[in-house]
Design an enzyme around this catalytic site. Sequence first.
Site, PDB file in Angstrom:
ATOM      1  N   ASP A   1      83.368 107.900  21.867  1.00 23.00           N
ATOM      2  CA  ASP A   1      84.097 107.526  22.824  1.00 23.00           C
ATOM      3  C   ASP A   1      84.379 106.335  22.906  1.00 23.00           C
ATOM      4  O   ASP A   1      83.817 105.336  22.438  1.00 23.00           O
ATOM      5  CB  ASP A   1      83.258 108.085  24.099  1.00 23.00           C
ATOM      6  CG  ASP A   1      81.864 107.533  24.220  1.00 23.00           C
ATOM      7  OD1 ASP A   1      81.256 107.316  23.348  1.00 23.00           O
ATOM      8  OD2 ASP A   1      81.345 106.928  25.282  1.00 23.00           O
TER       9      ASP A   1
ATOM     10  N   GLU B   1      78.717 107.602  25.215  1.00 25.54           N
ATOM     11  CA  GLU B   1      78.016 106.321  25.025  1.00 25.54           C
ATOM     12  C   GLU B   1      78.192 105.196  25.813  1.00 25.54           C
ATOM     13  O   GLU B   1      77.303 104.443  26.237  1.00 25.54           O
ATOM     14  CB  GLU B   1      77.689 106.004  23.282  1.00 25.54           C
ATOM     15  CG  GLU B   1      76.671 104.798  23.064  1.00 25.54           C
ATOM     16  CD  GLU B   1      77.226 103.608  23.493  1.00 25.54           C
ATOM     17  OE1 GLU B   1      76.445 102.626  23.389  1.00 25.54           O
ATOM     18  OE2 GLU B   1      78.515 103.207  23.695  1.00 25.54           O
TER      19      GLU B   1
END
Length: 365
Positions: free
Chosen positions: A72, A127
């Site tokens: 991400d 994250e």
Amino acid sequence: MWTEGGGPEAARELLRGAVAIPSVSGQEAAVAAYLQGWMAARGFQAQIDGAGNAVGVRGHGPLTVVLLGHMDTVPGDIPVREEGGVLYGRGAVDAKGPLCAFMAAVAALPDTALAAARFVVIGATEEEAPSSRGAHHAARTWQPDAVLIGEPSGWEGLTLGYKGRLVLRAQAECHNFHTAGEGQSAGDDLTEAWFRVRAWAAQAGEPGAVFGGVQATVQDLQAGTDGLTQRASGTFGLRLPPAVSPEAAEAAIRAALADLNTVSLTFVGHEHAVRHPRDNALTRALRVGIRAQGGTPVFKVKTGTSDMNVVAPHWPVPTLAYGPGDSALDHTPNEHLDLAEYDRAVAVLRAALEHLAAGAAPKAG
């Protein structure tokens, strides 16, 4: 070179493809499918797990090595382009470059390494969000003997630790009054709360030390009135050293602000700092890989946080963060990765993982 999973150009194509797919936290499905497909085509047992992570496993030996990166990114569109051997795009450094380097290195490992170890590559979700959903799921799923976290360290860098984190959301509220009158506004009270937080941070831990001190920053401020009530709110971020736990920081701040009756406090993001030892089988293997590429290993600690903070309490095993790229470019409009450095990091990782597996392999005779 890298005959098992393709050469450097195949590794670069993997990275180009990953960076070209937008994957802001919570919207990783498309890039997860791409990474799963790439790994499945190269002999990994590949799947999308219950947290949306892209997971690939190669090898069947008794040693389990988890290579945990994240797929991400933070928001912000950066047109993907390549100029002079440099790849520009959101996530090129943080942290698709390190994750793709993990995948390419494991894809290139020979059968001897795969007979001695099992390599689990995880492209984690969220994250960059407070949830760290992918890492929490991985921590409950796997029991590794060694862990690599995919974060930019520079190809010669080995990151041993990260600071902890605590986020304070403060809100002040009071009756509205004319600005010419007497009294403290909601903004005044919120400002006083911030000054006290900052004063506490300045003397906590090891004052003046980069890794040992507490860093405090204002992340957001808002104020307004509906004509009857004044409201002011702020979000304050704290970076905490190993000597200051999030729980201790929260208790100290609550005590410092106890007499500010108009201010309410909410604390989130309790992440403990972590610092791993610098001499173990994993760090030695990475040092071997870096020196084989003509580099000089450099140990680092960082003032941010990563999925290392999330998994450390669950995985008390040799751990470090590694990956190509300059972390100063994280989240910036100029995020880019030198592809020659990426190639070198893949070579370092392959050599290091082979060395680690060789140390775990049963000796003949």
